[in-house]
Design a protein around this motif. Structure first.
Motif, short mmCIF file in Angstrom:
data_model
loop_
_atom_site.label_atom_id
_atom_site.label_comp_id
_atom_site.label_asym_id
_atom_site.label_seq_id
_atom_site.Cartn_x
_atom_site.Cartn_y
_atom_site.Cartn_z
N ARG A 347 2.29 -14.85 -7.54
CA ARG A 347 2.49 -13.83 -8.57
C ARG A 347 3.98 -13.53 -8.75
O ARG A 347 4.46 -13.37 -9.88
CB ARG A 347 1.73 -12.55 -8.17
N ASP A 391 3.58 3.95 -7.07
CA ASP A 391 3.03 2.72 -7.62
C ASP A 391 2.21 2.03 -6.54
O ASP A 391 2.75 1.52 -5.56
CB ASP A 391 4.17 1.80 -8.08
N SER A 392 0.90 2.02 -6.72
CA SER A 392 0.02 1.37 -5.74
C SER A 392 -0.63 0.11 -6.31
O SER A 392 -1.61 -0.38 -5.77
CB SER A 392 -1.07 2.35 -5.28
N SER A 393 -0.08 -0.42 -7.40
CA SER A 393 -0.65 -1.61 -8.03
C SER A 393 -0.29 -2.86 -7.24
O SER A 393 0.61 -2.86 -6.39
CB SER A 393 -0.10 -1.75 -9.46
N PHE A 394 -0.97 -3.96 -7.55
CA PHE A 394 -0.65 -5.21 -6.90
C PHE A 394 0.75 -5.68 -7.27
O PHE A 394 1.50 -6.17 -6.42
CB PHE A 394 -1.67 -6.29 -7.27
N ASP A 395 1.13 -5.49 -8.54
CA ASP A 395 2.49 -5.86 -8.94
C ASP A 395 3.52 -4.99 -8.23
O ASP A 395 4.62 -5.45 -7.92
CB ASP A 395 2.66 -5.74 -10.46
N GLY A 396 3.16 -3.73 -7.97
CA GLY A 396 4.06 -2.88 -7.20
C GLY A 396 4.26 -3.42 -5.79
O GLY A 396 5.38 -3.40 -5.26
#
Length: 544
Positions: A347, A391-396
């Protein structure tokens, strides 16, 4: 002509690996078996040496079975391991080393920092042995760990009959010989191989005058590549080999990696190249024809890898372990296994290919979560993350992971600058270890440091170095340098992307300023911890 074969064993932080090599250095098979690193409390790490031996045996049997070779085809075996401390008693019983008082675990892990106070006492002696470990004793070395053991587990100390570096313990289990390697004793036990060996006044001053006798430590060490003996009947059965198999003296894992990637270089190139052994932690290894004393750099060690050569070692105590930690803490339940690291790397590669993607440029990390080994030699140092958002997203997670990897590479650049400022003319890094399986990080090392990176075609260059020692011990080669030259494998070259240099230069300037700030804050904390009457205006703000 018939080929000859050797087995190499590498015991790392979380697994035992075994590989079968031919006499030209070709890795024919590789097997891995996990081991348990028990962490009963912060700063403590422990192993069960019996479990380690079982894992070694399982890995060796699996590696040989994969090749289809007979047991008798394996002419020699060598062992490398982390610098963990094994304590054994009468009749080779395990001796408990846990602060909790349990007896299952008899091995203090290399990364264990329980002996920070004892390490500071060793440094305070000012003894000349410190000149050969960078001026500061590390809690990852054996003397402070043994001092801790004598003070905190006196019953274990009295019951002990053998103190082993893990690699020496493995050669002992294989042969029954209590010989110790020049690699382990010189690099982790303050044994001065170039000048009389043990410095008895150093141990006497610490109250460890009985250490050598209590631990069954010999007066002399065995050179790297020398034979310790042949396999005992029991060890041959355990390992699935024969009693004719010769056993090489042991190696610290990073030292084996240095042999595997630069040990075969001619002298005119040997001294301008460094081996980066990067896995759970990272070690930066280099050779020199004469002793070079640098603050914050371990060594110089005489004959700890190649005979007649001095070796120095810088390092970072947590690199792969830090990336794992980032996943555990910020990954929302993800496990830091190979699949997760691969998913993150894929990613991040896509995000880097998008000129509009947010790669976390406002995130800055100091990677010293387990202390700074080099160049500051501050085991009490701690890490810093600046710029976190909600930010707890995967991109984060990808952004934080990437910026942590950048920080690790900048830490490597920091060490290289320290070496350059003290006269090292380094132009090439040879990388080995687990990080070679992440192309994102290997390219990052080249880009962030500006150096050419070489990566051996061998899947496991640490095992390759140990195979070179095994081939020497069983007589396939006349000496270790000859084995290193003959068994050295081709490599691919990774050139730095100079277009990326300005961005990393900006990151590096911030990285250095964060170090200054961290050290100033730590100095303030020390001052504020003094008695109130010793402080001058303790409540006044300070300019940081």
């Amino acid at each position: 002509m018939a080929r000859a074969y050797v087995c190499a064993v590498d015991v790392g932080t979380a697994s035992a690996r075994a590989g079968i090599f031919d006499d030209r250095g070709q890795l024919l098979s590789r097997a891995v078996h996990p081991i348990t690193a028990y962490q009963p409390e912060a700063g403590h790490g422990e192993y069960d040496s019996e479990e380690i031996w079982r894992a070694v045996c399982a890995a060796v049997k699996a590696a040989r079975a994969e090749t289809g070779l007979s047991a008798g085809a394996i002419a020699g075996i060598g062992f490398d391991a982390t610098c963990s401390l094994v304590v054994r008693g009468e009749n080779l019983s395990g001796i408990g080393i846990s602060a909790s008082g349990g007896d299952r675990f008899d091995t203090i892990a290399w990364f264990d920092h329980r002996a920070i106070g004892e390490a500071e006492e060793c440094t305070a002696t000012g003894h000349r042995v410190l000149d050969y470990i960078g001026g500061v004793m590390s809690p990852e070395m054996q003397t402070p760990k043994l001092l801790w053991l004598k003070r905190n587990r006196p019953e274990s100390w009295r019951a002990a009959r053998h103190f082993f570096d893990l690699a020496d313990y493995l050669t002992f289990r294989a042969t029954g010989s209590t010989a110790r390697s020049q690699c382990t004793l010189t690099s982790k036990w303050t044994y001065l191989a170039h000048d009389g060996g043990w410095q008895h006044d150093f141990f006497r001053g610490l109250g460890l005058d009985d250490m050598l006798a209590q631990g069954g430590l010999p007066d002399e060490a065995i050179p790297v590549g020398a034979p310790v003996g042949t396999l005992t009947a029991k060890a041959a059965e355990d390992l699935g080999l024969t009693e004719a198999c010769r056993v090489a003296s042991g190696l610290i894992d990073a030292f084996a990696g240095a042999l595997g990637v630069i040990g075969g270089r001619d002298d005119d190139r040997l001294y301008s190249q460094l081996a980066l052994i990067a896995g759970t932690s990272s070690c930066l290894m280099g050779f020199s024809p004469s002793p070079r004393h640098l603050a914050g750099v371990w060594g110089p060690y005489f004959g700890a890898a190649l005979p007649g050569q001095w070796l120095f070692e810088a390092g970072q105590s947590a690199t792969g372990a830090l990336l794992d930690h980032v996943i555990r803490i910020h990954g929302g339940g993800l496990e830091p296994d190979a699949a997760t690291h691969r998913r993150l790397a894929e990613r991040i590669a896509k995000m880097r290919a998008d000129p509009h993607a947010d790669l976390g440029e406002s995130l800055h990390v100091l990677p010293d979560f387990h202390g700074n080994r080099s160049p500051f030699a501050e085991p009490q140092a701690r890490g810093v993350i600046s710029g976190l958002a909600l930010d707890s997203s995967f991109d984060g997670l990808c952004r934080l992971y990437w910026r942590t990897a950048v920080a690790i590479a900048l830490g490597l650049r920091h060490i290289l600058d320290h070496l350059a400022a003290n006269g090292s003319g380094i132009d090439t890094l040879h990388i080995a270890g687990g990080h070679t399986r992440n192309p994102l990080i290997t390219a990052l090392y080249a880009d962030a440091t500006g150096l050419t990176v070489h990566q051996s075609e061998t899947e496991d260059a640490v095992l390759a170095g140990t195979a070179m020692a095994a081939a020497t011990a069983c007589g396939l080669y006349a000496n270790l340098p000859e084995a290193c030259r003959a068994m050295q494998r081709p490599h691919r070259v990774i050139e730095p992307d100079m277009a990326a240099r300005p961005a990393y230069d900006r990151d590096y300037a911030i990285f250095l300023r964060m170090h200054e700030h961290r050290r100033e804050v730590e100095a303030m904390q020390l001052q504020l911890n003094q008695p109130a009457e010793a402080l001058s205006d303790p409540l006044q703000p300070r300019d940081l």
